[in-house]
Design a protein around this motif. Structure first.
Motif, PDB file in Angstrom:
ATOM      1  N   ALA A 106      27.705  35.118  45.917  1.00  0.00           N
ATOM      2  CA  ALA A 106      29.069  34.618  45.697  1.00  0.00           C
ATOM      3  C   ALA A 106      29.786  35.492  44.669  1.00  0.00           C
ATOM      4  O   ALA A 106      30.960  35.844  44.845  1.00  0.00           O
ATOM      5  N   GLY A 107      29.086  35.849  43.591  1.00  0.00           N
ATOM      6  CA  GLY A 107      29.667  36.740  42.588  1.00  0.00           C
ATOM      7  C   GLY A 107      29.952  38.119  43.149  1.00  0.00           C
ATOM      8  O   GLY A 107      31.007  38.707  42.890  1.00  0.00           O
ATOM      9  N   GLN A 108      29.024  38.622  43.947  1.00  0.00           N
ATOM     10  CA  GLN A 108      29.231  39.934  44.571  1.00  0.00           C
ATOM     11  C   GLN A 108      30.440  39.921  45.508  1.00  0.00           C
ATOM     12  O   GLN A 108      31.207  40.878  45.544  1.00  0.00           O
ATOM     13  N   LYS A 109      30.599  38.840  46.260  1.00  0.00           N
ATOM     14  CA  LYS A 109      31.739  38.747  47.173  1.00  0.00           C
ATOM     15  C   LYS A 109      33.048  38.834  46.395  1.00  0.00           C
ATOM     16  O   LYS A 109      33.970  39.538  46.792  1.00  0.00           O
ATOM     17  N   MET A 110      33.122  38.125  45.278  1.00  0.00           N
ATOM     18  CA  MET A 110      34.344  38.140  44.476  1.00  0.00           C
ATOM     19  C   MET A 110      34.608  39.520  43.866  1.00  0.00           C
ATOM     20  O   MET A 110      35.751  39.894  43.642  1.00  0.00           O
ATOM     21  N   ASP A 111      33.544  40.280  43.631  1.00  0.00           N
ATOM     22  CA  ASP A 111      33.671  41.620  43.047  1.00  0.00           C
ATOM     23  C   ASP A 111      33.851  42.712  44.097  1.00  0.00           C
ATOM     24  O   ASP A 111      33.991  43.880  43.758  1.00  0.00           O
TER      25      ASP A 111
END
Length: 126
Positions: free
Chosen positions: A88-93
């Motif tokens: 989820a964090g990677q998607k936002m980044d």
């Protein structure tokens, strides 16, 4: 490649959006009736090994969510998905599909927008 990535830790401080973290941070003030206990133990929290994956943000975010759940529910203990939190964090980044870590900002945004699921639903790979 930054030292953080070279050693497989995963925090992408090189692309961290500190101004966003500061602008969205809220001051926490406990209620006036709050009385802190003499000791707080969370011996149910485990130290978890991320292995060679740059997923420290997913580990820290899922642990933070577990503690918040514990507080909100008056003591319910759950194991949330470290892998889902990382992705989820990677998607936002904009880093999804690459094991290149994630930012705190992206992880917080991912948690707010997508939440998390149980570790049994989306387990961390061995």
């Amino acid at each position: 490649m930054s030292d953080v990535l070279q050693y497989g830790l995963g925090w992408r401080q090189d692309i961290e959006r500190r101004e966003e973290l500061h602008s969205t941070a809220m001051l926490f003030a406990p209620p006036k009736t709050f009385s802190a206990p003499e000791e707080i133990t969370h011996d149910w929290i485990k130290v978890e090994n991320q292995g060679k994956m740059g997923s420290c943000s997913g580990h820290s975010m899922s642990t933070c969510q577990e503690v918040l759940n514990y507080i909100a529910t008056g003591g319910s203990i759950v194991q949330l998905s470290r892998m889902f939190a990382y992705l989820a964090g990677q998607k936002m980044d904009g880093l999804l599909g690459q094991d290149q870590g994630a930012t705190i900002t992206g992880s917080v945004r991912g948690a707010c927008e997508m939440g998390n699921c149980l570790e049994t639903t989306f387990p961390y790979p061995a």
